[in-house]
Design a protein around this motif. Sequence first.
Motif, short mmCIF file in Angstrom:
data_model
loop_
_atom_site.label_atom_id
_atom_site.label_comp_id
_atom_site.label_asym_id
_atom_site.label_seq_id
_atom_site.Cartn_x
_atom_site.Cartn_y
_atom_site.Cartn_z
N VAL A 161 0.83 -1.22 0.00
CA VAL A 161 0.00 0.00 0.00
C VAL A 161 0.85 1.25 0.00
O VAL A 161 0.63 2.17 -0.78
CB VAL A 161 -0.96 0.01 1.21
N SER A 162 1.83 1.31 0.90
CA SER A 162 2.63 2.53 1.00
C SER A 162 3.93 2.26 1.75
O SER A 162 4.10 1.22 2.39
CB SER A 162 1.84 3.64 1.71
N ARG A 163 4.83 3.22 1.66
CA ARG A 163 6.08 3.17 2.42
C ARG A 163 6.25 4.52 3.09
O ARG A 163 6.26 5.56 2.42
CB ARG A 163 7.26 2.86 1.52
N LYS A 164 6.38 4.52 4.41
CA LYS A 164 6.51 5.78 5.14
C LYS A 164 7.62 5.63 6.18
O LYS A 164 7.59 4.72 7.01
CB LYS A 164 5.19 6.13 5.84
N LYS A 165 8.61 6.51 6.08
CA LYS A 165 9.76 6.49 6.99
C LYS A 165 10.43 5.12 7.02
O LYS A 165 10.80 4.60 8.08
CB LYS A 165 9.32 6.91 8.40
N GLY A 166 10.54 4.53 5.85
CA GLY A 166 11.23 3.25 5.73
C GLY A 166 10.40 2.04 6.11
O GLY A 166 10.88 0.91 6.01
N VAL A 377 -7.65 -2.61 -6.25
CA VAL A 377 -7.30 -1.89 -5.02
C VAL A 377 -6.33 -0.77 -5.34
O VAL A 377 -6.47 0.36 -4.83
CB VAL A 377 -6.70 -2.85 -3.98
N ARG A 378 -5.34 -1.05 -6.19
CA ARG A 378 -4.39 0.01 -6.59
C ARG A 378 -5.11 1.13 -7.33
O ARG A 378 -4.79 2.31 -7.15
CB ARG A 378 -3.29 -0.60 -7.48
N TYR A 385 -5.96 9.41 -4.48
CA TYR A 385 -4.61 9.87 -4.16
C TYR A 385 -4.21 9.43 -2.75
O TYR A 385 -3.62 10.19 -1.98
CB TYR A 385 -4.51 11.40 -4.27
N GLY A 386 -4.55 8.18 -2.41
CA GLY A 386 -4.28 7.66 -1.07
C GLY A 386 -5.45 7.92 -0.14
O GLY A 386 -6.27 8.81 -0.40
N TYR A 387 -5.53 7.17 0.93
CA TYR A 387 -6.62 7.31 1.88
C TYR A 387 -6.07 7.61 3.27
O TYR A 387 -5.25 6.85 3.80
CB TYR A 387 -7.46 6.02 1.95
#
Length: 409
Positions: A161-166, A377-378, A385-387
Amino acid sequence: MSTSLMYFTQGIRGFQHESFDFSRKHGTVYQKIVRKDLRCPECNGSKVTAKWLRTRDIKGVKSGRWQLCFIIDVHRIYCHECGSWAVEKLPFLSSSKSRITKELERSIVELRSEISINAVAGFFDLPWRTVKNVEKRHLKKKYHKIELKNVRIIGIDEIFVSRKKGVEKYLTIVRDLESGAVLYVGKGKGKGVDALKNFTAKLKRAKTKIAIIAMDMSKAYTAWAGENLPDAEIVFDHFHVIKLMNEKLDKVRRRITANLDEEHRKLLKNQRFLFLRNVENLSPDAKLLLDNLRKTFRELGEVSMMKEALRSIYRQAGNEFRAKAALRNWCDIARETDIKELTDMAKTIENHLDGIIAYWRTDKLSNAAMEGFNNKVRWLIRQAYGYRDQEYFHLKIFDLPNIDTNRKL
């Protein structure tokens, strides 16, 4: 507006019209309505004393090109029969704090299946958050309880889904492969089965008898299935087997390219998908180029040919016995090449052979529908633009099988 018209178009009952105010500047009609008969909200008694509390503006369903807003005086009521004080309730609202009618909420939900949040908000002159919250309440009610008792065949897959702060975030999605319904959506910071804890508890409560599980060759999923569903047949989806083979092929291509001089490196530049595409889908010119590259780069050519040989087993093997023999033969040939990536692939196939062969035992059950669903889903993520509201995002995934992805949401 007559009381009958208010009831059938706006869902308002027990009130009567008092006055209209047309505001051409805002394109809104304001209609003052009053209750016909005040009663106690607690005991429905008629002997009451009403004290004015506030005046509320309630938006109703649009009439033509005009917005419609009802002006209503709300009272605090004392009942002489039961002796209670209570605030007057408006039955045409879904909650005491709502600022729009139930009929307007219904119209919002119906339109959301066709057009975007912003389009619905613009049509009814509402904040987009109001539209989202209406749909969210509807979806929470719709998917409050997912029936698991009669589910027999499930597919499990993860989607990045995403990558945040590694930290990578994944969603684990479980679907009923017979009906296509989403059974569970769980989140996790990495790959693993922590996201399945709640689903495991739900399966036990529902006493679900799962017969077949289709999934990738994840050790974590295999261990989870063995522990929680020991009687279920595990099927390692052929899509993931070929996908893993493509990853090995791409790894060889990168390794070879890194050791080439500039002149030979140019030959492989921008040719990644030439090797990854199914050979039957290539144009005649592309096939000729692929053949020449296979001859020029022998090791890469061998791995490419082995990929096509593995694919042919799925196309040609008529039953599990022939498939098992063909796969073992493929593994023997892969080892003889002394190419590390092929040797690793052969080891993986042998370690998961029973689950791979289960593809033929289960009448060629495929988890391809899960991969197609992951693309949906993508698409859902791209549309918004993301949830930020994860609960709403998960509810939208539950509703995704009912959504036409050829339109914007």
